[in-house]
Design a protein around this motif. Structure first.
Motif, PDB file in Angstrom:
ATOM      1  N   GLN A 130       0.824  -1.212   0.000  1.00 30.63           N
ATOM      2  CA  GLN A 130       0.000   0.000   0.000  1.00 30.63           C
ATOM      3  C   GLN A 130       0.859   1.263   0.000  1.00 30.63           C
ATOM      4  O   GLN A 130       0.631   2.186  -0.786  1.00 30.63           O
ATOM      5  CB  GLN A 130      -0.938  -0.025   1.215  1.00 30.63           C
ATOM      6  CG  GLN A 130      -1.968  -1.144   1.159  1.00 30.63           C
ATOM      7  CD  GLN A 130      -2.850  -1.192   2.392  1.00 30.63           C
ATOM      8  OE1 GLN A 130      -3.686  -0.315   2.611  1.00 30.63           O
ATOM      9  NE2 GLN A 130      -2.681  -2.216   3.201  1.00 30.63           N
ATOM     10  N   LEU A 131       1.844   1.297   0.877  1.00 28.58           N
ATOM     11  CA  LEU A 131       2.684   2.489   0.980  1.00 28.58           C
ATOM     12  C   LEU A 131       3.644   2.610  -0.205  1.00 28.58           C
ATOM     13  O   LEU A 131       3.859   3.701  -0.737  1.00 28.58           O
ATOM     14  CB  LEU A 131       3.475   2.453   2.287  1.00 28.58           C
ATOM     15  CG  LEU A 131       2.659   2.578   3.585  1.00 28.58           C
ATOM     16  CD1 LEU A 131       3.559   2.396   4.793  1.00 28.58           C
ATOM     17  CD2 LEU A 131       1.930   3.913   3.648  1.00 28.58           C
ATOM     18  N   GLY A 132       4.216   1.469  -0.627  1.00 31.03           N
ATOM     19  CA  GLY A 132       5.190   1.512  -1.714  1.00 31.03           C
ATOM     20  C   GLY A 132       4.582   1.934  -3.038  1.00 31.03           C
ATOM     21  O   GLY A 132       5.118   2.814  -3.731  1.00 31.03           O
ATOM     22  N   VAL A 133       3.459   1.319  -3.394  1.00 32.11           N
ATOM     23  CA  VAL A 133       2.803   1.677  -4.650  1.00 32.11           C
ATOM     24  C   VAL A 133       2.290   3.110  -4.600  1.00 32.11           C
ATOM     25  O   VAL A 133       2.455   3.882  -5.549  1.00 32.11           O
ATOM     26  CB  VAL A 133       1.652   0.705  -4.966  1.00 32.11           C
ATOM     27  CG1 VAL A 133       0.863   1.173  -6.191  1.00 32.11           C
ATOM     28  CG2 VAL A 133       2.195  -0.701  -5.203  1.00 32.11           C
ATOM     29  N   SER A 134       1.675   3.489  -3.488  1.00 27.59           N
ATOM     30  CA  SER A 134       1.131   4.844  -3.392  1.00 27.59           C
ATOM     31  C   SER A 134       2.225   5.897  -3.382  1.00 27.59           C
ATOM     32  O   SER A 134       2.018   7.014  -3.873  1.00 27.59           O
ATOM     33  CB  SER A 134       0.255   4.984  -2.137  1.00 27.59           C
ATOM     34  OG  SER A 134       1.022   4.848  -0.951  1.00 27.59           O
TER      35      SER A 134
END
Length: 294
Positions: free
Chosen positions: A191-195
């Motif tokens: 979630q954090l990496g892609v966003s």
């Protein structure tokens, strides 16, 4: 880690503190938006939170397992997370914390409706159907409340509602795909990496990246980073100890407290009608999330 059959005082205190943190974070996002462009702020937060997550894994010895095996649904999780915060950060830039929160935290309503058709064992009971009716009536009442309308815009309200749908999509992705088999840290990394990539890349499309940030705005960004990473891990820690239904029953607190923080800290207009709408949503969410014990 000892698994418990019911919520105790320590767990309840933890959930109240977590709900209050999420509610206060809505105010922090709105204040921080005065120093950063909303979408850039969301992306920058994800970049810093990824770093904090990796540091946490290094210090705690936890591993990001299963990333390759769940790549497809993991990327979907990240895209939905990105959409959620494009909607929420822009919503809080355009409407009041009170109105945005009551719409954003209506997510269990829409998740329950969708789950009725997509998830086994999630059919609507009469109690949950009553909760849906009450919560939806509360959302409609909140939108129609004339006192609070002066503090928001319909565009911002719509974006907050879209954020709730994206959040529901995240919950469904976790339930229906292989991403449920990876660790909590791995889910959060997706979630954090892609966003971090998506939100930063598209942020120039949404106006200025910086709005003359001052110390208060940088402090707000730091608070958001901690909430985005450690807050989520704390919630998962509680989920590993206490029944999910007991945890879910506390979800009504976040919109209630967010409305209170918006009124107390930002002087947002909150009349008796809006409080009545909030009460309907809160009762509805409790009925939706409550499970019978066996």
């Amino acid at each position: 880690m000892e698994r418990k059959d019911s919520m105790d005082l320590v767990g309840a205190a933890g959930m109240v503190g977590f709900a209050a943190t999420l509610a206060f974070n809505q105010v922090v996002i709105k204040v921080t938006n005065a120093g950063f462009g909303p979408v850039f702020a969301a992306g920058f937060r994800s970049i810093l939170a990824v770093g904090l997550l990796l540091l946490w894994c290094l210090l705690s010895g936890r591993k990001l397992n299963g990333l390759r095996a769940a790549l497809g649904p993991g990327l979907l999780l990240g895209v939905l997370f990105s959409a959620e915060f494009v909607f929420l950060f822009n919503a809080l830039d355009m409407t009041s914390v009170s109105r945005a929160s009551i719409l954003f935290y209506s997510m269990p309503v829409w998740l329950t409706i969708i789950a009725n058709f997509t998830l086994p064992g999630e059919r609507l009971s009469r109690r949950r159907a009553l909760g849906l009716v009450l919560a939806m009536a509360g959302v409609i009442w909140a939108l129609a409340d004339k006192d609070s309308q002066s503090g928001g815009t319909w565009a911002g309200d719509l974006l907050a509602l879209c954020g709730a749908f994206a959040w529901a999509g995240i919950a469904l992705t976790v339930r229906l795909t292989r991403v449920s088999e990876v660790s909590a840290e791995s889910q959060l990394f997706y979630q954090l990496g892609v966003s971090a990539v998506v939100l930063t890349a598209i942020s120039p499309l949404f106006g200025d990246l910086m709005r003359a940030p001052e110390a208060l705005h940088w402090a707000g960004m730091g608070f958001q980073v901690v909430v985005a990473c450690m807050g989520y891990l704390f919630w998962l820690y509680l989920m590993a100890i206490y029944p999910a239904s007991d945890i879910a029953a506390f979800s009504f607190l976040s919109p209630v407290l967010a409305v209170g923080f918006g009124w107390a800290l930002l002087d947002e207009p909150v009349g008796l009608g809006f409080l009545g709408a909030l009460a309907l949503v809160a009762v509805g969410v409790v009925l939706i999330n409550r499970r019978k014990r066996v």
